[in-house]
Design an enzyme around this catalytic site. Structure first.
Site, PDB file in Angstrom:
ATOM      1  N   GLU A 187       0.804  -1.219   0.000  1.00 20.00           N
ATOM      2  CA  GLU A 187       0.000   0.000   0.000  1.00 20.00           C
ATOM      3  C   GLU A 187       0.839   1.272   0.000  1.00 20.00           C
ATOM      4  OE1 GLU A 187      -2.498  -0.661   3.394  1.00 20.00           O
ATOM      5  OE2 GLU A 187      -4.027  -1.692   2.222  1.00 20.00           O
ATOM      6  N   GLU A 237       7.685 -21.517   7.829  1.00 15.92           N
ATOM      7  CA  GLU A 237       7.853 -20.644   8.994  1.00 15.92           C
ATOM      8  C   GLU A 237       8.888 -21.191   9.971  1.00 15.92           C
ATOM      9  OE1 GLU A 237       4.975 -21.551  12.626  1.00 15.92           O
ATOM     10  OE2 GLU A 237       3.924 -20.576  10.983  1.00 15.92           O
TER      11      GLU A 237
END
Length: 309
Positions: free
Chosen positions: A93, A124
């Site tokens: 963004e 992960e």
């Protein structure tokens, strides 16, 4: 993992606030929908207060980040699962909001882009994968790496911070448990403890909301410090669609009070750059002069206005 390893991990998770079981909510599935919604809303309402308790830590991390970025450094988020997705979201963004290059704010998620929509098993759990992902970006001492993990124990996030420290980059560890390994590994530890989740261990809920709030602060305030705004106006907005082109004109109008004709002329003289157009109008100058002054002031509109003839 062996049975013994799983037992050890299960014991570790049992110590985490984010994994705690809420006996008072054990029969939440039997409640009316409106009551579940009320409970969930009241739980969410506690998150801003938890963030507020960490504002000094957040502000210190932001100032350090802005100092590095002002010298050409990048802001890099690294996380797995929900935490990684939030980092990628915040990074994505920044170009339309602040006209940054996509390389300036980067989101890394364990398992790569595919992990945005589908879990990548085992990603992960790898510190080495985080180091490799950062090496691919050619990390430098001017960069800032933000490890994000609700539990504060995710190997990928910790590995990213540890590798970044070895390179000399600034490191921030954002977690939702006190005394986390992630915060301990980072130069700036931010631990927003929001308490047990409505659904046991579902850290996309309060923990995810807390992380989103903090990431909003890190990116937005850093960009304010870098001169990407003029007051509370997004003067570096990238007008990439009709809505943003209309917003650009409104921003120029709010900043200058000019009429439509003057605004259109200023935008035409500055290739549509909002910040430059504002300087043309308020400083009464040509587009090339505005561009020069902004370049000399490193993009800070107030400084450019002060330097205007």
């Amino acid at each position: 993992m062996t049975t013994q390893d799983y037992a050890a991990l299960r014991a570790e998770l049992a110590t985490l606030t984010t994994e705690a079981f809420r006996p008072d909510l054990a029969e939440i599935d039997r409640l009316p929908t409106a009551e579940i919604a009320r409970i969930m809303n009241s739980e969410d309402a506690t998150v801003p207060a938890a963030v507020a308790e960490r504002l000094p830590d957040i502000a210190a991390a932001i100032d350090a980040t802005a100092a590095r970025m002002s010298q050409g450094g990048r802001l890099i988020y690294a996380g797995a699962g929900t935490a990684g997705r939030l980092g990628v979201l915040d990074a994505s963004e920044c170009p339309p909001t602040f006209n940054t290059d996509p390389s300036e704010v980067v989101g890394l998620i364990a398992g790569g882009p595919a992990a945005m929509v589908k879990a990548v098993e085992g990603a992960e759990d790898s510190r080495q994968l985080a180091a490799e992902d950062l090496d691919a970006l050619q990390l430098t001492h001017l960069d800032t790496v933000v490890g994000i993990s609700a539990s504060g124990r995710t190997p990928y996030a910790i590995g990213a911070v540890e590798h970044a420290r070895r390179v000399g980059a600034l490191t921030i560890g954002l977690s939702c448990n006190a005394g986390s390994a992630l915060a301990a590994a980072a130069e700036h530890g931010i631990e927003v403890v929001v308490g047990p989740e409505l659904l046991t261990g579902s850290t996309r809920l309060k923990s995810g909301t807390a992380q989103k709030l903090v990431l909003n602060m890190i990116s937005t305030i850093t960009m304010i410090r870098l001169g990407k705004t003029y007051g509370n106006l997004m003067v570096d907005v990238r007008a990439s669609n009709e809505k943003l082109r209309a917003r650009s004109r409104r921003i120029v109008a709010l900043a200058t009070g000019a009429d439509d004709a003057e605004i259109e002329a200023a935008l035409a003289a500055t290739d549509g750059e909002v910040k430059n157009a504002i300087l043309v109008i308020l400083g009464g100058m040509e587009g090339d002069t505005a561009a020069r002054l902004l370049d000399e002031s490193r993009g800070h509109l107030r400084a450019a206005l002060h330097a205007a003839p």
